[in-house]
Design an enzyme around this catalytic site. Structure first.
Site, PDB file in Angstrom:
ATOM      1  N   ASP A   2      22.782 -39.009  -3.001  1.00 45.70           N
ATOM      2  CA  ASP A   2      22.977 -38.070  -4.113  1.00 45.70           C
ATOM      3  C   ASP A   2      23.854 -36.879  -3.777  1.00 45.70           C
ATOM      4  O   ASP A   2      24.314 -36.178  -4.680  1.00 45.70           O
ATOM      5  CB  ASP A   2      21.618 -37.542  -4.595  1.00 45.70           C
ATOM      6  CG  ASP A   2      20.712 -38.654  -5.105  1.00 45.70           C
ATOM      7  OD1 ASP A   2      21.244 -39.694  -5.539  1.00 45.70           O
ATOM      8  OD2 ASP A   2      19.474 -38.486  -5.047  1.00 45.70           O
TER       9      ASP A   2
ATOM     10  N   ALA B 109      11.914 -41.196  -1.631  1.00 43.80           N
ATOM     11  CA  ALA B 109      10.643 -41.887  -1.729  1.00 43.80           C
ATOM     12  C   ALA B 109      10.027 -42.182  -0.365  1.00 43.80           C
ATOM     13  O   ALA B 109       8.803 -42.155  -0.215  1.00 43.80           O
ATOM     14  CB  ALA B 109      10.834 -43.184  -2.514  1.00 43.80           C
TER      15      ALA B 109
ATOM     16  N   CYS C  58      -2.580  -3.472   7.247  1.00 45.89           N
ATOM     17  CA  CYS C  58      -2.278  -3.618   8.673  1.00 45.89           C
ATOM     18  C   CYS C  58      -2.618  -2.340   9.428  1.00 45.89           C
ATOM     19  O   CYS C  58      -2.579  -1.239   8.884  1.00 45.89           O
ATOM     20  CB  CYS C  58      -0.813  -3.981   8.871  1.00 45.89           C
ATOM     21  SG  CYS C  58       0.356  -2.692   8.371  1.00 45.89           S
TER      22      CYS C  58
ATOM     23  N   GLU D 290      11.491 -32.437  -1.233  1.00 44.89           N
ATOM     24  CA  GLU D 290      12.071 -32.972  -2.476  1.00 44.89           C
ATOM     25  C   GLU D 290      12.439 -34.444  -2.399  1.00 44.89           C
ATOM     26  O   GLU D 290      12.932 -34.991  -3.378  1.00 44.89           O
ATOM     27  CB  GLU D 290      13.296 -32.138  -2.871  1.00 44.89           C
ATOM     28  CG  GLU D 290      12.952 -30.717  -3.280  1.00 44.89           C
ATOM     29  CD  GLU D 290      13.941 -30.137  -4.273  1.00 44.89           C
ATOM     30  OE1 GLU D 290      14.576 -30.917  -5.004  1.00 44.89           O
ATOM     31  OE2 GLU D 290      14.083 -28.912  -4.304  1.00 44.89           O
TER      32      GLU D 290
ATOM     33  N   GLU E  46       0.822  -1.206   0.000  1.00 47.24           N
ATOM     34  CA  GLU E  46       0.000   0.000   0.000  1.00 47.24           C
ATOM     35  C   GLU E  46       0.858   1.259   0.000  1.00 47.24           C
ATOM     36  O   GLU E  46       0.557   2.234  -0.708  1.00 47.24           O
ATOM     37  CB  GLU E  46      -0.918   0.019   1.224  1.00 47.24           C
ATOM     38  CG  GLU E  46      -1.828  -1.189   1.330  1.00 47.24           C
ATOM     39  CD  GLU E  46      -1.265  -2.315   2.169  1.00 47.24           C
ATOM     40  OE1 GLU E  46      -2.021  -2.916   2.934  1.00 47.24           O
ATOM     41  OE2 GLU E  46      -0.042  -2.587   2.062  1.00 47.24           O
TER      42      GLU E  46
END
Length: 332
Positions: A197, A264, A72, A261, A49
């Site tokens: 990894d 599994a 606010c 991420e 704003e």
């Protein structure tokens, strides 16, 4: 209001823990007036704003302010936006949605109305609520919005039997995944993924990408479990235990959105615990063609067809030959 939503989207990922808000001042009279847009700056900077009012200057007088979230009315890092709005001479304020933050929660709208301004609430409310969903969830529950990112072949496999997985999807899909990281406050993986990894989990985008944030603006890296001090993910926040408690801790650290991420097992645990707010699947036009490659989820699934998880497809996008599918849970 749509211009305000566009302004907000351009700063998403740069304002946290503040919400990414857009605002537009329309000066009067309409036929000779102008439109002046603003968006939330990084923490400590002006709110949307104030930016829009600054762009409009004296032309804001007697005009209308469109803003995606209730202004606010309290002192935080910056003074109350309501004071600036009232002092600007605006006659009308159009608000997309109310702010559930206990420090605001209707007080901003009430302050504007008490000062004699006309206030309308609910314009483009659904679009604003979707755009601000991570912020709204955090303020209502104390937990971050959870996005689960998965990349797989069309037969639902994420790695070959020997564990190799780079790369199943193409460059365009991988770049889009980095944009997801850029918008998140934290990126979370399991310790097994780190050991297998050794990912850095950093945002790597070219400077001309609209989501580029610079090398210093990186999400918090979170690992479930313990990893070696020399891992590429370090420095990282190591957390263990109940996933709900993990999310509570991230919420206390002002994480509004966390990108999960993998691997599994972590994906399965978040899924079966009903903790995922959005699923983003990158699907490559490839098939392993057997049952020995590694699946998206590691763990027991629905035992019967009646127990099958069925969500809502939010979008399907083609990315350089791959498909990006965004899903929402059935109760969203």
């Amino acid at each position: 209001m749509r211009l305000a939503l566009e302004a907000a989207d351009r700063v998403r990922g740069r304002t946290s823990p503040n919400p990414w808000v857009g605002a537009v001042v329309r000066s009067e009279p309409e036929e000779t007036g102008g439109w002046f847009a603003g968006a939330t700056a990084p923490p400590g900077g002006p709110h949307a704003e104030i930016s829009a009012l600054g762009a409009a200057g004296a032309r804001a007088s007697a005009g209308t302010l469109y803003v995606t979230l209730e202004p606010c009315a309290h002192h935080g890092r910056t003074p109350p936006c309501t004071e600036a709005i009232i002092g600007s001479g605006l006659r009308r304020v159009v608000v997309a949605i109310e702010d559930p933050d206990p420090q605001v929660s209707g007080r901003g709208i009430a302050a504007l109305r008490s000062a004699g301004l006309q206030v309308e609430v609910g314009v483009e409310a659904l679009a604003a609520a979707e755009q601000l969903a991570p912020y709204l969830k955090h303020r209502r529950t104390g937990r971050p919005w959870v996005v689960l990112k998965l990349a797989a072949t069309l037969d639902g496999r994420i790695a070959a039997p020997d564990g190799t997985s780079r790369w199943i999807t193409g460059e365009a899909a991988r770049t889009d995944a980095h944009r997801l990281r850029a918008r998140a406050d934290a990126v979370l993986v399991g310790a097994g993924t780190v050991r297998a990894d050794d990912p850095a989990l950093t945002v790597r985008l070219p400077p001309d990408d609209p989501e580029f944030r610079g090398p210093a603006a990186q999400p918090l890296r979170v690992v479930l479990g313990r990893v070696p001090a020399g891992a590429a993910v370090q420095p990282a926040l190591n957390l263990e235990g109940d996933l709900g408690e993990v999310l509570d801790e991230l919420g206390r650290r002002d994480v509004l959105e966390v990108l999960v991420e993998g691997g599994a097992t972590v994906a399965h645990d978040f899924h079966v615990s009903h903790l995922v707010d959005r699923y983003v699947l990158y699907l490559a036009p490839a098939l392993f063609g057997g049952d020995d490659a590694r699946p998206l989820f590691a763990g027991p699934g629905a035992p019967t067809l009646d127990g099958l998880w069925r969500g809502h497809v939010q979008s399907v996008t083609s990315l350089g030959g791959d498909l990006r599918v965004e899903l929402a849970p059935p109760d969203s």
